[in-house]
Motif scaffolding. Structure first.
Motif, mmCIF file in Angstrom:
data_model
loop_
_atom_site.group_PDB
_atom_site.id
_atom_site.type_symbol
_atom_site.label_atom_id
_atom_site.label_comp_id
_atom_site.label_asym_id
_atom_site.label_seq_id
_atom_site.Cartn_x
_atom_site.Cartn_y
_atom_site.Cartn_z
ATOM 1 N N ILE A 5 17.651 44.733 -7.962
ATOM 2 C CA ILE A 5 17.824 44.127 -6.697
ATOM 3 C C ILE A 5 15.979 44.049 -6.540
ATOM 4 N N ALA A 6 15.064 44.376 -6.712
ATOM 5 C CA ALA A 6 13.711 44.277 -6.500
ATOM 6 C C ALA A 6 13.170 43.461 -6.774
ATOM 7 N N SER B 142 21.672 47.605 -0.523
ATOM 8 C CA SER B 142 21.651 48.217 -1.545
ATOM 9 C C SER B 142 22.745 48.941 -1.763
ATOM 10 N N LEU C 264 17.545 49.624 -8.733
ATOM 11 C CA LEU C 264 16.250 49.451 -7.912
ATOM 12 C C LEU C 264 15.589 47.895 -8.471
ATOM 13 N N SER D 290 14.688 40.206 -4.826
ATOM 14 C CA SER D 290 13.812 40.536 -3.520
ATOM 15 C C SER D 290 12.510 39.694 -3.911
ATOM 16 N N VAL E 14 9.554 51.666 -3.185
ATOM 17 C CA VAL E 14 9.736 50.100 -3.623
ATOM 18 C C VAL E 14 9.971 48.505 -2.947
ATOM 19 N N ASN E 15 9.784 47.746 -3.222
ATOM 20 C CA ASN E 15 9.149 46.502 -2.332
ATOM 21 C C ASN E 15 10.423 45.618 -2.368
ATOM 22 N N LEU E 16 11.806 46.384 -1.004
ATOM 23 C CA LEU E 16 12.625 45.370 -1.451
ATOM 24 C C LEU E 16 12.579 44.197 0.344
ATOM 25 N N SER E 17 13.276 43.388 0.475
ATOM 26 C CA SER E 17 13.382 42.662 1.699
ATOM 27 C C SER E 17 14.166 43.935 2.275
ATOM 28 N N TRP F 83 17.771 43.384 1.495
ATOM 29 C CA TRP F 83 18.149 44.146 0.735
ATOM 30 C C TRP F 83 17.898 45.480 0.610
ATOM 31 N N ARG F 84 17.533 45.780 0.635
ATOM 32 C CA ARG F 84 17.613 47.446 1.607
ATOM 33 C C ARG F 84 18.537 47.726 2.493
#
Length: 557
Positions: free
Chosen positions: A89-90, A66, A86, A93, A56-59, A62-63
């Protein structure tokens, strides 16, 4: 036949034979100590949170945000069973929005842990909880495993007594020892929660069965004075030793499968004791197998360097007993006469109440602030001085007053807890430990007391039925602790009240101190009545030159 103790008195009290039996039977209990507390470490629940896949591409911001927060104990902590959606929030992000600044986290949609959990490895590398994800919606499975262990203990208590009275103490001891060790070993290879729980139930059956068989075997072989030490400073302290060593094993072995294997291997060594521990001569005589009993007694005399008389038993009686088919006794014999029926009911109440107090406080003790391994050690260590006190009481005080005094101590201290201010944490903890100290002393004495009251022909059956009541108490004890969620003093009020009530009932038991073990039901002592108890008290007062009060016209039973 004359009293067995008188006929075998020539063996002495504490010769090499008695010391050998004492230490070998006590040592056979150490693996039981491992199993009794193993669930604390095998089913432990480490800190955990929802897993966030790396795909999952998160900054980083945000990780880190989460997982929603919740308030516990006055502080904000991450939730264990929920995460923010997810997909949502993805997108935030990807747009470069910051959590808490550009986006109100309280308004975000949440979801369950669809990708599993991440577990802290600061304390445990693995437990059955981390392996099979027994958390959140499945968090009831961990406690259920321990409950099924006690169900196995219950079944073993009920069955082992009858088998031991029928087939012999030694045979049942080693068969159940093999059962205990074998199924513990198979648990290492469990592939799912269901397999582990089923095997744990069978382990529980072997766990209590070989303990009771070893206790009764030692009680019947050893003399009256050594019997007390065996029941208090023998099997109990060796059992506590297993408890104390287990946290040490668990501290160095953090993987549950390796820990299970480590605590199972000592049980294999106990199989070598088959060639060192004999069958109970007293049981053999009760079955009419007098020649076999004489062989064991003569071997014991040889080990002690004593010449045994010839014959040990009266020849006419030998012929008379051996010509008769041994009478088989069944569960009905425990309620056949009014006296033994009352004794059995009182014993069930006694064992049930002691078990509720002992296991209830044991379940509460690990909740003390501090390291779980240290708490596990303290849980076992507090039992050692309790066993020493039990031995001293049994040596110098009558059985009834020793039992009643220990129960009064444990019960009254638990009732005092409600008077302690909530901020005095250490004082409350100390009182809980003192309460466990008193109840543990009674727990160690109840084995020898019950064994002395029942006759040889149904002794193991009587101890087994009483132990069955004890297992019911262990199953009920978690529910007593659970009541603390409504009122933190309620469990202690209930356990303290029950303990004191049972202490009063104990005063009406027969006194077995200094009395030979009964061999038949007709040789049993009578349960005391209120009128009889008062008459005995008046007799003692008259002997001291005091005036006797009016006898109350009340009876019981």
């Amino acid at each position: 036949m004359s009293a067995y103790d008188d006929l075998t008195a020539f063996l002495g009290e504490w010769g090499p034979f008695q010391r050998l039996i004492f230490f070998l039977l006590s040592a056979s209990i150490i693996p039981n100590g491992f199993t009794g507390l193993s669930a604390v470490f095998l089913t432990a629940i480490p800190e955990h949170r929802c897993r966030i896949p790396d795909t999952v591409n998160l900054s980083s911001a945000w990780r880190n945000h989460s997982i929603p927060l919740e308030t516990k104990g006055g502080r904000q902590v991450p939730q264990k069973c929920r995460r923010y959606r997810l997909a949502t929030i993805a997108n935030f992000s990807a747009l470069g929005l910051e959590p808490g600044q550009d986006v109100d986290l309280e308004q975000l949609e949440q979801e369950s842990c669809l990708d599993g959990w991440e577990y802290s490895k600061d304390i445990f590398l693995s437990t059955i909880v981390t392996e099979w994800n027994l958390v959140c919606n499945d968090d009831w499975k961990g406690p259920l495993t321990t409950s099924f262990f006690y169900v196995g203990v219950l079944l073993g208590s009920f069955i082992s007594g009858q088998l031991s009275d029928r087939f012999g103490r030694k045979t049942v001891l080693f068969w159940t020892m093999a059962m205990h060790t074998g199924f513990s070993f198979l648990q290492v290879f469990s592939v799912n929660f269901e397999m582990f729980t089923a095997l744990y139930t069978l382990v529980g059956m072997g766990h209590i069965s070989n303990y009771v068989a070893a206790f009764v075997l030692g009680t019947e072989i050893l003399s009256k004075s050594i019997r007390i030490i065996f029941a208090t400073l023998g099997v109990c302290i060796f059992f506590a030793f297993g408890f104390m060593v287990l946290p040490l094993f668990a501290y160095f072995i953090r993987d549950w499968r390796m820990l299970q294997l480590a605590i199972t291997l000592p049980g294999v060594l106990c199989g070598l004791l088959w060639w060192c521990i004999p069958e109970s001569p007293r049981w053999l005589v009760s079955q009419g197998r007098i020649k076999e009993a004489e062989v064991i007694i003569r071997r014991a005399a040889k080990i002690n360097g004593i010449v045994a008389p010839s014959p040990i038993f009266d020849p006419n009686e030998l012929q008379d007993v051996s010509s008769k088919k041994p009478h088989k006794h069944h569960m009905y014999d425990l309620i056949r006469t009014r006296n033994i029926r009352i004794l059995t009911i009182m014993s069930i109440i006694l064992w049930l109440t002691i078990s509720v107090g002992y296991f209830g406080l044991s379940l509460d003790t690990p909740n003390l602030n501090g390291n779980i391994y240290l708490n596990g050690f303290l849980l076992a260590a507090v039992e050692v001085p309790a066993y020493v006190l039990a031995w001293l009481l049994l040596q110098h005080v009558t059985r009834r007053y020793s039992m009643a005094g220990s129960l009064f101590l444990g019960g009254s201290v638990l009732l005092l807890l409600q008077l302690v201010p909530s901020d005095l944490i250490y004082l409350s903890t100390t009182l809980v430990m003192v309460g466990k100290f008193g109840i543990t002393s009674a727990y160690s004495m109840v084995y020898v007391y019950t064994a002395e009251l029942y006759p040889t022909v149904v002794r193991n059956m009587g101890v087994g039925v009483s132990s069955t009541a004890s297992r019911l108490g262990s199953i009920l004890s978690p529910y007593f602790v659970y009541l603390g969620a409504y009122n933190r003093h309620l469990p202690y009020i209930l356990m303290g009240s029950l303990t004191i009530t049972t202490a009063i009932i104990t005063l009406f038991f027969p006194e077995s101190s200094g009395v030979s073990l009964p061999d038949t039901i007709n040789q049993m002592q009578k349960v005391k009545r209120i009128k009889q108890w008062q008459a005995q008290s008046q007799t003692r007062m008259l002997k001291d030159g005091e005036e006797s009060p009016t006898v109350l016209k009340s009876t019981a039973f």
